[in-house]
Scaffold this active site. Structure first.
Site, mmCIF file in Angstrom:
data_model
loop_
_atom_site.group_PDB
_atom_site.id
_atom_site.type_symbol
_atom_site.label_atom_id
_atom_site.label_comp_id
_atom_site.label_asym_id
_atom_site.label_seq_id
_atom_site.Cartn_x
_atom_site.Cartn_y
_atom_site.Cartn_z
ATOM 1 N N SER A 1 1.720 -9.661 -0.761
ATOM 2 C CA SER A 1 1.429 -8.226 -0.685
ATOM 3 C C SER A 1 1.584 -7.626 0.700
ATOM 4 O O SER A 1 1.781 -6.423 0.836
ATOM 5 C CB SER A 1 0.019 -7.953 -1.219
ATOM 6 O OG SER A 1 -0.918 -8.746 -0.515
ATOM 7 N N LYS B 1 0.805 -1.230 0.000
ATOM 8 C CA LYS B 1 0.000 0.000 0.000
ATOM 9 C C LYS B 1 0.837 1.279 0.000
ATOM 10 O O LYS B 1 0.400 2.314 -0.497
ATOM 11 C CB LYS B 1 -0.939 0.020 1.203
ATOM 12 C CG LYS B 1 -1.986 -1.096 1.204
ATOM 13 C CD LYS B 1 -3.030 -0.892 0.126
ATOM 14 C CE LYS B 1 -4.159 -1.903 0.217
ATOM 15 N NZ LYS B 1 -5.091 -1.798 -0.925
ATOM 16 N N GLU C 1 -9.994 5.604 3.177
ATOM 17 C CA GLU C 1 -10.755 4.495 3.724
ATOM 18 C C GLU C 1 -9.773 3.378 4.020
ATOM 19 O O GLU C 1 -8.686 3.339 3.429
ATOM 20 C CB GLU C 1 -11.788 4.008 2.709
ATOM 21 C CG GLU C 1 -11.251 3.037 1.638
ATOM 22 C CD GLU C 1 -10.173 3.640 0.734
ATOM 23 O OE1 GLU C 1 -10.131 4.878 0.601
ATOM 24 O OE2 GLU C 1 -9.362 2.867 0.171
#
Lengths: 404, 266
Positions: free
Chosen positions: A381, A93, A115
């Site tokens: 990830s 991210k 969010e």
């Protein structure tokens, strides 16, 4: 050679998917964001600053790791893992957050909203806001705050305000709605730092482009390591940012199979999973047209996944297009297979993965034994620290003093 | 099929009477689909000139808490697109007030957009407004609505650039809905500054009637906006009454009385 991606079109469409389905109030700000993004891409100083932050703050390039013990145990495919879990803040991210925070600064925005589902995007957003001294408000479903308590605390420690969202299913979808309502209200001062390849154009495009470093690196690394491309790439798909990040560099490589793994949840019954391709149909949610879990009246279904980051009713629009074109295949892994995959990876390789990434691992584990002489690449990830509470709930036998 | 022109005639009649049109929003199905016809007719008796019939949606991103809760109640009571169209048909059987459907795209796409247009026109609906449909995505929907003689109302916002205001005016028929302020739907104590200028700017771009909404909840707002716009849209303030008196036997009477207060008509 990887081919240049020609999608989306000028209106943000990937085939029929994507587009801009938002209230008029948000249209001019979306146009402003798109313009800022295109200008930034042409700006050498922007690219250099982002490259420096990715390298020296986030920790790129991430390693490409050959999971030899795991491969041996399964007795089939040779498995490589792209270690996005080793990035600062613990997941991919941060790539997108660094890109977008530089855009926000360029646009003169002083306030950042986001969010978050699992909290990884919220933590990455809080991190870049701290780094640039910007106000940060993160919307998070009440249910997700409960199951991802550690990340809630991390965000607060980083100086962000975490707003509990109590509408609807109290998960990611509702957090996105609240963030959009905040944005439409405070649009002149605020940048909405959307965390997945979702929402209205230009978000799916810019989030993809900020994450494509994952696949660009992995492609060069594997060519250098073994002199050939992988046969199959696995990535989990919630909104689909890590998946599009690793897929993009390989889309032009027709021989490389791309496999997106959605959350199969508890069962195939509507409401008990987040498998949009097998259980959904095209529709509009929160700015984009894509595959959507909905009932026969067009109301959005509740979803379930043990992993908060995959628990969302719409899939990113570029994945819908890759699916329809047959360029990528989308399958699902259940809660229990993801949990078991996490344990397997922990015990064979000493890596505790995030529950989201565990879905990709589960599918690779399922296929590996029958894939002798093939090369698999899994996008890991995120790391599993944030999921410790859920792992403890699900592996109670490990939580006793005489556990083995 | 030509437009019913009910909307155009309605604004013209209000203009002749020297007052702004009161555009009244009502979430279909709240508190129950069986009661919506009665409530709409009560609002008409109270002085509503045009009805915006809200199609409830599970994820209303443009709405504040009052209409979010109204949508939740309506969905919980079993409201579907088909039921909303039946409600429109029943209202039309008793009233010549213009009716526009106010909706998010997804329930209508699921229903089938062409089928929706056919059925809406047959039910006596005069137009549609979609909160999450930008003009950029609207070509197919606008073509379908025009084919069936439905007016296409679009939103103009305080953030809209001149280029966008022109597009909105070009795509709209019936009237243009002018969003008074950035934000979601919901009552406010005062009318946002800047909306008068936005209305004036639009007047230079279109001859369509202009109705101002978002945050309007009091007679004084109606009077102030009526000084420069052709219509005033009230939504959350009505749904607040429905929320408060939902289970009371005099809900319709309360709604009629509040509408009368807003319209200033006796």
């Amino acid at each position: 050679m990887s081919t240049t991606i020609k999608t989306p079109d000028a209106g943000g469409h990937f085939g029929p998917y994507g587009g801009r389905y938002v209230p008029e109030t948000l249209m001019a700000p979306l146009e402003e964001l798109e313009r800022a993004f295109h200008e930034a891409q042409q700006d050498e100083s922007f690219r250099a600053e982002l490259k420096d932050l990715l390298a020296n703050f986030a920790g790129r390039p991430t390693p490409l790791y050959e999971a030899k013990r795991l491969s041996q145990t399964l007795g089939g495919a040779r498995i490589f893992i792209k270690r996005e879990d080793l990035l600062h803040t613990g997941a991919h991210k941060i790539n997108n957050c660094l890109g977008q925070i530089l855009l926000a600064r360029r646009m003169g925005k002083k306030r950042i909203i986001a969010e978050t589902g699992a909290g990884q995007h919220g933590v990455a957003t809080a991190t870049v806001c701290a780094l640039f001294g910007l106000e940060c408000v993160v919307y998070m479903g009440e249910e997700d705050m409960r199951r991802q308590r550690l990340n809630v605390f991390r965000m607060r420690m980083l100086g962000a305000k975490v707003v509990s969202v109590t509408s609807g299913s109290r998960t990611l979808k509702d957090a996105v709605s609240e963030a959009m309502r905040d944005w439409v209200t405070n649009v002149s001062s605020t940048h909405y730092l959307l965390g997945s390849a979702l929402g209205s154009h230009p978000y799916p495009m810019l989030v993809r482009d900020f994450h494509r470093c994952t696949g660009d690196e992995a492609r060069a690394q594997i060519l250098e390591r073994i002199g050939r491309l992988p046969d199959t790439i696995f990535a989990c798909v919630g909104g689909g940012s890590n998946a599009i990040g690793i897929f993009t560099a390989f889309i032009g490589d027709a021989g490389v199979k791309l496999v997106g793994v959605e959350a199969g949840g508890r069962s195939g019954k509507l409401g008990e999973h987040a498998a949009r391709f097998s259980g959904g149909s095209p529709g509009v949610l929160q700015g984009a047209y894509s595959y959507l879990l909905q009932d026969e009246d067009g109301q959005v279904s509740l979803t379930h996944s043990v992993s908060a980051g995959l628990d969302y009713a719409l899939v990113g629009p570029e994945h819908a297009w890759l699916h329809d074109q047959g360029r990528a295949e989308y399958v699902s892994a259940t809660d229990s297979s993801a949990l078991n995959a996490a344990k397997t990876l922990a015990r064979t390789e000493g890596i505790i993965p995030a529950l989201e990434s565990s879905h990709a691992i589960a599918e690779a584990l399922r296929r590996a034994p029958a894939a002798k002489d093939e090369v698999f690449l899994i996008n890991l990830s995120g790391r599993g620290d944030k999921d410790t509470d859920i792992y403890r709930e699900n592996f109670p036998e490990l939580d006793q003093d005489n556990a083995e | 099929m030509p437009s019913s022109e009910r909307i155009a005639r309605c604004f013209e009649a209000c203009k002749q009477a020297g007052r702004p049109a009161l555009v009244a929003y009502l979430t279909a199905g709240d508190p129950h689909p069986d009661r919506t016809v009665e409530l709409a007719l009560a609002m008409e008796r109270g002085g509503a000139d045009l009805l915006e019939l809200g199609v409830p949606f599970s994820d209303p991103i443009a709405d504040g808490p009052v209409i979010q809760h109204a949508s939740d109640r309506a969905l919980h009571a079993g409201t579907t697109v088909a039921r909303v169209l039946e409600i429109a048909r029943e209202i039309r059987a008793h009233s010549s007030m213009p009716i526009i459907l106010f909706s998010y795209m997804n329930p209508l796409l699921r229903y089938g957009f062409d089928r929706l247009c056919t059925d809406a026109r047959a039910a006596g609906v005069d137009g549609c407004l979609f909160t999450d449909l930008s003009v950029e995505e609207a070509d197919a929907t606008v073509a379908a609505m025009k084919k069936h003689g439905l007016d296409t109302v679009f939103l103009a916002a305080p953030t809209s650039t001149e280029r966008r205001l022109k597009l909105v005016a070009e795509y709209s028929t019936g009237f243009v809905y002018v969003v008074s302020r950035t934000g979601v739907t919901g009552e406010q104590a005062t009318v946002a500054g800047g909306v008068h200028e936005l209305v004036d700017q639009l007047k230079s771009l279109t001859s369509l009637p202009l109705a101002v909404g978002f945050g309007i909840s009091r007679r004084e707002h109606v009077e102030a906006i009526g000084g420069y716009a052709d219509g005033v849209v009230v939504g959350s303030a009505f749904m607040r009454v429905v929320e408060k008196y939902g289970s009371a036997p005099d809900l319709a009477a309360q709604l009629e009385s509040f509408t009368r207060e807003l319209s200033g008509r006796s």
